[in-house]
Enzyme design. Structure first.
Site, PDB file in Angstrom:
ATOM      1  N   LYS A  13     -21.984  45.368 -72.934  1.00 36.81           N
ATOM      2  CA  LYS A  13     -23.036  44.381 -72.638  1.00 36.81           C
ATOM      3  C   LYS A  13     -24.110  44.990 -71.734  1.00 36.81           C
ATOM      4  CE  LYS A  13     -20.340  41.263 -70.741  1.00 36.81           C
ATOM      5  NZ  LYS A  13     -18.986  41.869 -70.797  1.00 36.81           N
ATOM      6  N   ARG A  88     -19.215  32.639 -68.950  1.00 39.66           N
ATOM      7  CA  ARG A  88     -17.892  33.201 -69.183  1.00 39.66           C
ATOM      8  C   ARG A  88     -16.827  32.112 -69.297  1.00 39.66           C
ATOM      9  NH1 ARG A  88     -19.159  38.524 -66.899  1.00 39.66           N
ATOM     10  NH2 ARG A  88     -17.446  39.980 -67.111  1.00 39.66           N
ATOM     11  N   ARG A 127     -14.781  54.854 -66.867  1.00 39.90           N
ATOM     12  CA  ARG A 127     -15.930  54.479 -66.041  1.00 39.90           C
ATOM     13  C   ARG A 127     -15.632  54.592 -64.541  1.00 39.90           C
ATOM     14  NH1 ARG A 127     -18.590  48.575 -66.754  1.00 39.90           N
ATOM     15  NH2 ARG A 127     -16.606  47.944 -65.851  1.00 39.90           N
ATOM     16  N   ARG A 129     -15.137  52.308 -62.097  1.00 34.71           N
ATOM     17  CA  ARG A 129     -15.733  51.409 -61.100  1.00 34.71           C
ATOM     18  C   ARG A 129     -14.588  50.862 -60.253  1.00 34.71           C
ATOM     19  NH1 ARG A 129     -19.146  46.845 -63.826  1.00 34.71           N
ATOM     20  NH2 ARG A 129     -17.261  45.619 -63.536  1.00 34.71           N
ATOM     21  N   ARG A 140      -8.379  41.354 -66.773  1.00 36.74           N
ATOM     22  CA  ARG A 140      -9.704  40.904 -67.209  1.00 36.74           C
ATOM     23  C   ARG A 140      -9.732  40.599 -68.711  1.00 36.74           C
ATOM     24  NH1 ARG A 140     -12.625  45.775 -64.751  1.00 36.74           N
ATOM     25  NH2 ARG A 140     -14.519  45.162 -65.824  1.00 36.74           N
TER      26      ARG A 140
END
Ligand code: B4P
Length: 185
Positions: A13, A88, A127, A129, A140
């Protein structure tokens, strides 16, 4: 142009949002970025949000809707916007519809970036993060299935859903997205 970009965490996204807003010259509103900015600034809201985000849970609907209401009242959003990572939950989607009806600015389209969970796990582990540990990612994805995936039916029932397969070359995915969105430009 008023667009919602829907997809699981790590579906691309954020990556595709940057390209979309550049092409159509609309305002990018990412609730993830807004929340991370609050965390970085150490505001009371940021302090409250940090633990929730680190656990891979969703920040409360009231907080997120308040942030969106604030952003949508800004003049730059009159030329169109892309909502990235919002809504969401069903409550957020209903709150958004109520807000946009009040402003006389209904959504044009919701674009779903479709990516399977194995690919997502690989991308997010790469990634690195703060909230990208294997355990949080699993949570998640579960939160997405339970709370966000019902929005697919919600927007399908409104006749606003368009789906693009989000695996492969970033450029090629953007092209497929533009083919869909050009109809609304
Ligand atoms: P977000 O910032 O929205 O996090 P995300 O879903 O992980 O990001 P995104 O899906 O944009 O990742 P991208 O694909 O760009 O939210 C973070 C947290 O904030 C949430 O967990 C929640 O706690 C909170 N939050 C946010 N909005 C909320 C709301 N509305 N309500 C409640 N809580 C909220 O990036 C993924 C990786 O894939 C990147 O490394 C990228 O380079 C890579 N990638 C992208 N496209 C690729 C491709 N085609 N191939 C290979 N890799 C690709």
């Amino acid at each position: 142009m008023r667009i919602v970009l829907l997809g699981a965490p790590g579906s691309g996204k954020g990556t595709q949002a940057e390209r979309i807003v550049e092409r159509y010259q609309i305002t990018h509103i990412s609730t993830g970025d807004l929340l991370r900015a609050e965390v970085a600034a150490g505001t009371p809201l940021g302090k409250q949000a940090k633990a929730i985000m680190d656990a891979g849970e969703l920040v409360s609907d009231d907080i997120v809707l308040g942030m969106i209401e604030d952003r949508l009242s800004k003049p730059e959003t009159q030329h169109g916007f892309l909502l990235d990572g919002f809504p969401r939950t069903l409550a957020q989607a209903e709150g958004l519809d109520a807000l946009l009806t009040k402003h006389g600015q209904p959504l044009d389209v919701t674009l779903l970036l479709d990516v399977d969970p194995d690919e997502i796990m690989q991308r997010l582990l790469a990634r690195k993060r703060a909230d990208d540990t294997e355990e949080t990612i699993r949570n998640r994805l579960q939160v997405y299935e339970n709370q966000t995936a019902p929005l697919i039916d919600y927007y399908q029932n409104q006749g606003k859903l368009r789906k693009v397969h989000g695996v492969g070359d970033v450029e090629a995915i953007s092209k497929k997205i533009f083919q869909v969105l050009d109809d609304f430009a």
